[in-house]
Structures are given as structure tokens and as C-alpha cells.
Design a protein around this motif. Structure first.
Motif, PDB file in Angstrom:
ATOM      1  N   ASP A   1       0.798  -1.239   0.000  1.00  0.00           N
ATOM      2  CA  ASP A   1       0.000   0.000   0.000  1.00  0.00           C
ATOM      3  C   ASP A   1       0.825   1.280   0.000  1.00  0.00           C
ATOM      4  O   ASP A   1       0.270   2.352   0.180  1.00  0.00           O
ATOM      5  CB  ASP A   1      -0.926  -0.023   1.213  1.00  0.00           C
ATOM      6  CG  ASP A   1      -2.094   0.945   1.053  1.00  0.00           C
ATOM      7  OD1 ASP A   1      -2.628   1.039  -0.073  1.00  0.00           O
ATOM      8  OD2 ASP A   1      -2.461   1.580   2.069  1.00  0.00           O
ATOM      9  N   ASP A   2       2.126   1.196  -0.107  1.00  0.00           N
ATOM     10  CA  ASP A   2       2.917   2.417   0.025  1.00  0.00           C
ATOM     11  C   ASP A   2       4.052   2.394  -1.009  1.00  0.00           C
ATOM     12  O   ASP A   2       5.054   1.704  -0.834  1.00  0.00           O
ATOM     13  CB  ASP A   2       3.499   2.509   1.449  1.00  0.00           C
ATOM     14  CG  ASP A   2       4.239   3.838   1.646  1.00  0.00           C
ATOM     15  OD1 ASP A   2       4.046   4.747   0.820  1.00  0.00           O
ATOM     16  OD2 ASP A   2       4.985   3.914   2.633  1.00  0.00           O
ATOM     17  N   ALA A   3       3.869   3.184  -2.134  1.00  0.00           N
ATOM     18  CA  ALA A   3       4.900   3.210  -3.186  1.00  0.00           C
ATOM     19  C   ALA A   3       6.117   3.987  -2.699  1.00  0.00           C
ATOM     20  O   ALA A   3       5.990   4.979  -1.978  1.00  0.00           O
ATOM     21  CB  ALA A   3       4.332   3.853  -4.447  1.00  0.00           C
ATOM     22  N   HIS A   4       7.277   3.537  -3.038  1.00  0.00           N
ATOM     23  CA  HIS A   4       8.506   4.216  -2.642  1.00  0.00           C
ATOM     24  C   HIS A   4       9.597   3.889  -3.664  1.00  0.00           C
ATOM     25  O   HIS A   4       9.492   2.887  -4.381  1.00  0.00           O
ATOM     26  CB  HIS A   4       8.933   3.800  -1.233  1.00  0.00           C
ATOM     27  CG  HIS A   4       9.243   2.338  -1.121  1.00  0.00           C
ATOM     28  ND1 HIS A   4       8.261   1.379  -1.139  1.00  0.00           N
ATOM     29  CD2 HIS A   4      10.444   1.707  -1.033  1.00  0.00           C
ATOM     30  CE1 HIS A   4       8.836   0.192  -1.029  1.00  0.00           C
ATOM     31  NE2 HIS A   4      10.161   0.373  -0.967  1.00  0.00           N
TER      32      HIS A   4
ATOM     33  N   GLN B   1      -8.542  -0.498 -14.125  1.00  0.00           N
ATOM     34  CA  GLN B   1      -8.895   0.464 -15.185  1.00  0.00           C
ATOM     35  C   GLN B   1      -8.834  -0.199 -16.561  1.00  0.00           C
ATOM     36  O   GLN B   1      -9.718  -0.010 -17.404  1.00  0.00           O
ATOM     37  CB  GLN B   1      -7.938   1.659 -15.143  1.00  0.00           C
ATOM     38  CG  GLN B   1      -8.131   2.546 -13.905  1.00  0.00           C
ATOM     39  CD  GLN B   1      -7.129   3.684 -13.856  1.00  0.00           C
ATOM     40  OE1 GLN B   1      -6.330   3.881 -14.809  1.00  0.00           O
ATOM     41  NE2 GLN B   1      -7.151   4.434 -12.769  1.00  0.00           N
ATOM     42  N   SER B   2      -7.798  -0.970 -16.789  1.00  0.00           N
ATOM     43  CA  SER B   2      -7.648  -1.616 -18.094  1.00  0.00           C
ATOM     44  C   SER B   2      -8.766  -2.626 -18.346  1.00  0.00           C
ATOM     45  O   SER B   2      -9.329  -2.693 -19.444  1.00  0.00           O
ATOM     46  CB  SER B   2      -6.292  -2.328 -18.174  1.00  0.00           C
ATOM     47  OG  SER B   2      -5.239  -1.395 -18.032  1.00  0.00           O
TER      48      SER B   2
ATOM     49  N   ASN C   1      -1.293  -2.077  -4.475  1.00  0.00           N
ATOM     50  CA  ASN C   1      -2.584  -1.400  -4.659  1.00  0.00           C
ATOM     51  C   ASN C   1      -2.586  -0.557  -5.936  1.00  0.00           C
ATOM     52  O   ASN C   1      -3.574  -0.503  -6.671  1.00  0.00           O
ATOM     53  CB  ASN C   1      -2.901  -0.519  -3.450  1.00  0.00           C
ATOM     54  CG  ASN C   1      -3.666  -1.286  -2.374  1.00  0.00           C
ATOM     55  OD1 ASN C   1      -4.324  -2.255  -2.697  1.00  0.00           O
ATOM     56  ND2 ASN C   1      -3.573  -0.833  -1.131  1.00  0.00           N
ATOM     57  N   ASP C   2      -1.449   0.142  -6.171  1.00  0.00           N
ATOM     58  CA  ASP C   2      -1.360   0.949  -7.386  1.00  0.00           C
ATOM     59  C   ASP C   2      -1.475   0.077  -8.621  1.00  0.00           C
ATOM     60  O   ASP C   2      -2.214   0.384  -9.572  1.00  0.00           O
ATOM     61  CB  ASP C   2      -0.039   1.728  -7.407  1.00  0.00           C
ATOM     62  CG  ASP C   2       0.005   2.816  -6.329  1.00  0.00           C
ATOM     63  OD1 ASP C   2      -1.086   3.227  -5.864  1.00  0.00           O
ATOM     64  OD2 ASP C   2       1.118   3.210  -5.940  1.00  0.00           O
TER      65      ASP C   2
ATOM     66  N   LEU D   1     -10.609  -9.257  -5.213  1.00  0.00           N
ATOM     67  CA  LEU D   1      -9.217  -9.291  -4.783  1.00  0.00           C
ATOM     68  C   LEU D   1      -8.822  -7.971  -4.137  1.00  0.00           C
ATOM     69  O   LEU D   1      -8.088  -7.929  -3.146  1.00  0.00           O
ATOM     70  CB  LEU D   1      -8.323  -9.601  -5.991  1.00  0.00           C
ATOM     71  CG  LEU D   1      -6.823  -9.724  -5.702  1.00  0.00           C
ATOM     72  CD1 LEU D   1      -6.556 -10.829  -4.678  1.00  0.00           C
ATOM     73  CD2 LEU D   1      -6.065 -10.013  -7.004  1.00  0.00           C
ATOM     74  N   ASN D   2      -9.342  -6.912  -4.652  1.00  0.00           N
ATOM     75  CA  ASN D   2      -9.060  -5.596  -4.103  1.00  0.00           C
ATOM     76  C   ASN D   2      -9.625  -5.469  -2.686  1.00  0.00           C
ATOM     77  O   ASN D   2      -8.971  -4.928  -1.785  1.00  0.00           O
ATOM     78  CB  ASN D   2      -9.639  -4.535  -5.023  1.00  0.00           C
ATOM     79  CG  ASN D   2      -9.178  -3.139  -4.616  1.00  0.00           C
ATOM     80  OD1 ASN D   2      -8.019  -2.948  -4.243  1.00  0.00           O
ATOM     81  ND2 ASN D   2     -10.067  -2.171  -4.694  1.00  0.00           N
TER      82      ASN D   2
END
Length: 580
Positions: free
Chosen positions: A238-241, A256-257, A248-249, A278-279
Motif C-alpha cells: 500500500d505504500d509506493a517508494h 482500469q484496463s 494497490n497501485d 481481490l481488491n
């Protein structure tokens, strides 16, 4: 009854098989022919002492087998023993066997199964009474006199009721003895129980807490690693770095696709639903990880507490059980015992009152039974003396001796404290005086030979109804008596077998006695290959006349006439007897 006796390689007997009749059987023959050896073999198979000198010279072993017919009603005591030892084969015959080997080993069998000698002896004693040189007769055992007297006086039921009361008294005394233990020992036990209950109670144990504490110890011991791993999992999900996208991203991009795909092709709706689920699941995982991470802490104090708590539980388990459940059960048991100890003084007073009541009650029962026994003993003495008079012992006196033993812990009878057991307070013994001026003595100590034999016959005649031993064997019962008394003895022995009471087997030298036999067996010996051999033949009418004539000690027509006269007189008696 004894149906058959088989003897192999015993003394001078090599191979002998005798089939006995139900009634009155006599064994006659010259001195040394082997009559007493046959009875010795019988005593051996009933459990008497074995000796390798009994083995026939040149043989490796001796074997004796006795088969008894149990077609009629079997005694309950015998049934109980056979059932207990798993020896009842359901047949109408019971077989006892004894083998003596030259190496000193001897083997006992009942119905083909090997048993110890005590079992063989116990069963044999229920089947046969032997009176003779071996003195294997219950009537000579003082411990049996009380029960024979009770049987004669029909007092067995009253003795059983007394035994029930005695057992209740003994139960009270057993509990009292447990409470009256040494005061110091009781105090020590009380202190120990106090400590144990307090120790377990103070621990405040909870079922299944040990497993929970072990799990917590693992978490506390590895708190830093657990925090690090849970944080890393959250960052990935849950946390992009570092210019990297989170799970999640990436999942959002995929949604969307696929949404665009569904607009163009509805067949992908299921895939979109699965991705949406799944989300949702990933969101739940994130929530659980956040909650788990927030609860984690590096807490040395809590870890120390958990370690100490587990060690305490381990110590209690070493003392009191393998689990918390067993430790708590131990505490409950100790608390109950402690309560009993602390209340023991009250219980002792209560039991002492119950004991006093039971002592008076048993004493009352015992006194009443004793009075009835003495009345029965007076009747028994009269009829025994009448029997002895007919047996040419008119000067004999017979009495039943009663004695009580004082005991400070005994039951109350006539302001006395008397020793007691399940049969009451009486010690009973049969006494006899055979000649004028002689004092009464225990029957086991009276003169041997003819007097003892005739006394046994008198007792057996009177007590035949209460003596349940099926087969009675008498050796030398005619010792010291003449022809006139021999005729009376013969009548009485024959009378013991009617109607269907006992089987009687007698070794005799008196033709007057032998004349009453239902089965007359002649024992003789002969030489074969330089060895003495004993044989036994059952005699027909002519054989009996010949044998009785020989026993009379005369020859020719006088002897034959005498023998025929004996048999005619016996036949006339049997026909006219009310016993027949």
C-alpha cells in the motif's frame, strides 16, 4: 462320586483301572496285596505330599487319575471354584490327575489343565473325605466343628445374618482406624495439604493459558523482527517508494484496463468481478496488518512476566500433574482430604457412637446364636452316644465344648467383652471319652484304631445330611472290632449311601462288613517276570462267596455256608430296610 481310578507305575502297581459303583464299595484281599497302596494313590491325587519313592522301580514317573461323576447336583462351592479357575468343561465328569517324575517334579491337573497344588487340594477336599492312616478327614479338624454343628441345627441362615452385621461393624472400625492415626502424622499431613492447596490457589491457574502464554512468548521474543516484516509487507502492498508502484497501485491500473475491456467485451465481466474481490481482500489484509503492527511492541518486562508464569506452571506440573487440569484436580482432592481431616474429630465421635451400637447389636445376635447352638449340641451328643452304643462303645461319652474368649475390644455379651468373628463368639470343639473314668478330650486326640474309626462312623451317620462331601473313604475302620460289631458297622456304612447321600469306599478284613457291599473288589498280587503286580477284580456272586469264605478263616462247606449265610442276612436286611 468317584467313577474311576487309574494308577500307573505307583509303588507295586504297574497299570490298574478301577471303576467304582455309586453305593457301598469294599476292597478286600490278603495283607500286602496293595489295598492301602490304592488309598495312598487316591490321597496323592487329592493333593497329599508327593514322594519320588512312590514311583515304581524302573519307571521314570508315576501317574494317578481320578474321574468323578457330577451328573447329580454339583455343590455350589465346587461350581464357584471351577468357574473362578476356568476349569468347568461343561461335562458330567470331573477329572483330577497327579504325575510324579523321578527328577522331583510333580504336575497337578484338573480336567486336563495344569493347576497348582493348592487348587487341586481344595477341589479334592470337596469331593472326597479319607479316614485312615493319612487322617484326611474334616471331622477331625476343630475349625469344621462349628459349621457341622450349625448344619445339624439348621443354623446356617442365622450365622449368615450375623456375618452381615459383623461386616458392618468391621467397616465402621476400618474408617475409625483411618481417622485415629498418629496425631503428629495427621498434623504433618494437614500442614502439607494446606501448603499444597494454597500454592495452587495462589497461582490462579486458567485452563489452556499455558498454550496462550507460549504463543505470546514467541511474539515478545521476536517483536523487532515481526514489526519489521509487517511494515515491509504494508509498504509493498500500500505504500509506493523509490519510484516503485505498490500492489494497490498496480491493482488499480489493472482494474482500469479491464474496465475498458468490459466496455468492449462483456465476456470479461467475471474477471473484473474477481479483480474487484481481490481488491477488497487486499484491503482487509492491509487492515489486519496495521492492527497487528500497532499491537506489536518490544516489552522486556512483559516477556519476563510470561517467562516466570510459564516456569511457575511447569513447577506445579512437576509436583501435581502433567497438565493444568490435573494440577487443579489435585487441588480439589487435597481440599476434600483437608476438610475430612479438619472435621475428623466430629466424625470420630459419630463413628464411636455407631461402633458402640454395632457392638451391642452383634453381641445380641451372637448370644442368641450361641444359645441355639448349645441346644443343638445337646441333641447331637445324645444321638452320637446312641450310635456309639450300637458300635460297642456303650461307655463312651460325647460332648460339644463351648468356650468364649474375653477381649477388651470385643462385642458385649452378658456384661462381658468377647472376641468375635463372622461366625459369632463361640469356639466349638467335639470332645470324647471312650472309657469310664477318663476325661473328655478333643476327638483328634482320642485313641487311634477301632475307637477312632467307630467314632468317625457315628459322626458320619448323624451328620451325613449336613456333610456335603460326596465320597467317603475308610481305611481299617474294622480295626479292633469283631464279627458282631462288624455286621453293625456294615449296616451303618451301607446306610450312609441311602437314599442317594454318599458313595462309600472301605478297606476291610471283616467278612460281616464286606457282605453289605454293593460293589465288592478283591485286591490280589502275583509275580510276572520276577516283579510283583497288584490287580483288582470286581466279584460276582460266586466270587463273593469264595472271598467271604476265605475271610472267615475256615475251609470247606462250613466256610462256604458261613459266607452264604452272611449274604443272605444282608439281602434280607436290605430288602426290609426303610432306607432302601
Amino acid at each position: 462320586m468317584l467313577a474311576e481310578l487309574v494308577i500307573n507305575d505307583f509303588a507295586i502297581i504297574d497299570d490298574l483301572r478301577i471303576q467304582f459303583l455309586p453305593g457301598f464299595n469294599v476292597l478286600t484281599g490278603e495283607t500286602g496285596a496293595g489295598k492301602s497302596i490304592i488309598l495312598d494313590a487316591m490321597a496323592l491325587v487329592l493333593g497329599e505330599r508327593a514322594d519320588t519313592t512312590m514311583i515304581r522301580t524302573g519307571s521314570d514317573s508315576a501317574y494317578v487319575e481320578a474321574t468323578f461323576s457330577t451328573a447329580s447336583q454339583m455343590d455350589d462351592a465346587l461350581k464357584e471354584v471351577l468357574a473362578k479357575e476356568a476349569l468347568d468343561n461343561g461335562d458330567q465328569y470331573l477329572t483330577l490327575a497327579r504325575e510324579i517324575r523321578a527328577n522331583g517334579r510333580n504336575i497337578s491337573r484338573v480336567n486336563g489343565r495344569i493347576v497348582n497344588l493348592n487348587i487341586l487340594r481344595g477341589i479334592g477336599g470337596m469331593l472326597v473325605d479319607i479316614h485312615g492312616q493319612g487322617e484326611h478327614l474334616t471331622l477331625l479338624q476343630p475349625r469344621s466343628h462349628k459349621y457341622l454343628l450349625d448344619g445339624y441345627g439348621t443354623l446356617d441362615e442365622e450365622r449368615s445374618r450375623l456375618a452381615e452385621e459383623v461386616n458392618r461393624l468391621l467397616k465402621i472400625r476400618k474408617e475409625l482406624a483411618g481417622l485415629r492415626r498418629d496425631e503428629r502424622e495427621l498434623a504433618q499431613r494437614r500442614d502439607l495439604l494446606h501448603y499444597q492447596v494454597a500454592e495452587i490457589t495462589a497461582a490462579n491457574l486458567v485452563l489452556k493459558e499455558e498454550d496462550e502464554l507460549r504463543d505470546e512468548r514467541i511474539r515478545l521474543s521476536n517483536a523487532e523482527s515481526l514489526i519489521e516484516h509487517s511494515a515491509e509487507a504494508l509498504r509493498v502492498i500500500d505504500d509506493a517508494h523509490n519510484n516503485s508502484s505498490s500492489v494497490n497501485d498496480l491493482l488499480g491500473q489493472a482494474q482500469q484496463s479491464i474496465n475498458q475491456l468490459v466496455k468492449l467485451d462483456r465476456s470479461m465481466e467475471d474477471v473484473l468481478d474477481q479483480l474487484n474481490n481481490l481488491n477488497y481482500q487486499l484491503s482487509d489484509i492491509v487492515a489486519e496488518l496495521l492492527s497487528y503492527r500497532d499491537k506489536l511492541e518490544f516489552n522486556p518486562g512483559r516477556l519476563s512476566f510470561v517467562e516466570e508464569r510459564l516456569e511457575l506452571i511447569s513447577q506445579l506440573k512437576r509436583k501435581y500433574g502433567d497438565s493444568i487440569e490435573e494440577v487443579l484436580a489435585w487441588s480439589d482432592h487435597a481440599a476434600l482430604e483437608l476438610e475430612r481431616i479438619e472435621n475428623s474429630e466430629e466424625r470420630i465421635v459419630e463413628l464411636e457412637n455407631l461402633e458402640d451400637i454395632a457392638l451391642h447389636k452383634v453381641g445380641k445376635f451372637a448370644k442368641k446364636l450361641s444359645e441355639k447352638r448349645k441346644a443343638a449340641a445337646a441333641r447331637l451328643a445324645r444321638v452320637i452316644e446312641e450310635e456309639l452304643t450300637e458300635l460297642n462303645m456303650e461307655q463312651a461319652n460325647f460332648r460339644v465344648d463351648f468356650s468364649w474368649t474375653e477381649d477388651p475390644n470385643g462385642v458385649y455379651v452378658n456384661d462381658q467383652r468377647l472376641a468375635f468373628d463372622q461366625s459369632g463368639v463361640d469356639s466349638v470343639e467335639f470332645l470324647l471319652s471312650t472309657n469310664p473314668g477318663e476325661s473328655l478330650k478333643p476327638v483328634a486326640k482320642v485313641a487311634s484304631g477301632g475307637e477312632t474309626s467307630r467314632l468317625m462312623l457315628a459322626l458320619k451317620s448323624v451328620l451325613a445330611q449336613v456333610d456335603k462331601t460326596p465320597t467317603l473313604i475308610f481305611d481299617e475302620i474294622d480295626q479292633g472290632i469283631g464279627g458282631r460289631i462288624g455286621d453293625i458297622v456294615g449296616r451303618k456304612l451301607w446306610g450312609l449311601t441311602h437314599p442317594n447321600r454318599h458313595q462309600v469306599i472301605v478297606v476291610t478284613h471283616l467278612p460281616q462288613l464286606a457282605g453289605y457291599a454293593d460293589g465288592h473288589y478283591c485286591v490280589s498280587k502275583s509275580l510276572a517276570d520276577g516283579r510283583t503286580i497288584t490287580s483288582v477284580n470286581i466279584l460276582d456272586q460266586d466270587g463273593r462267596i469264595e472271598e467271604l469264605a476265605s475271610m472267615l478263616g475256615t475251609q470247606g462247606q462250613i466256610a462256604t455256608g458261613g459266607a452264604e449265610s452272611i449274604l443272605d442276612r444282608v439281602e434280607e436286611f436290605k430288602k426290609g430296610s426303610s432306607l432302601n
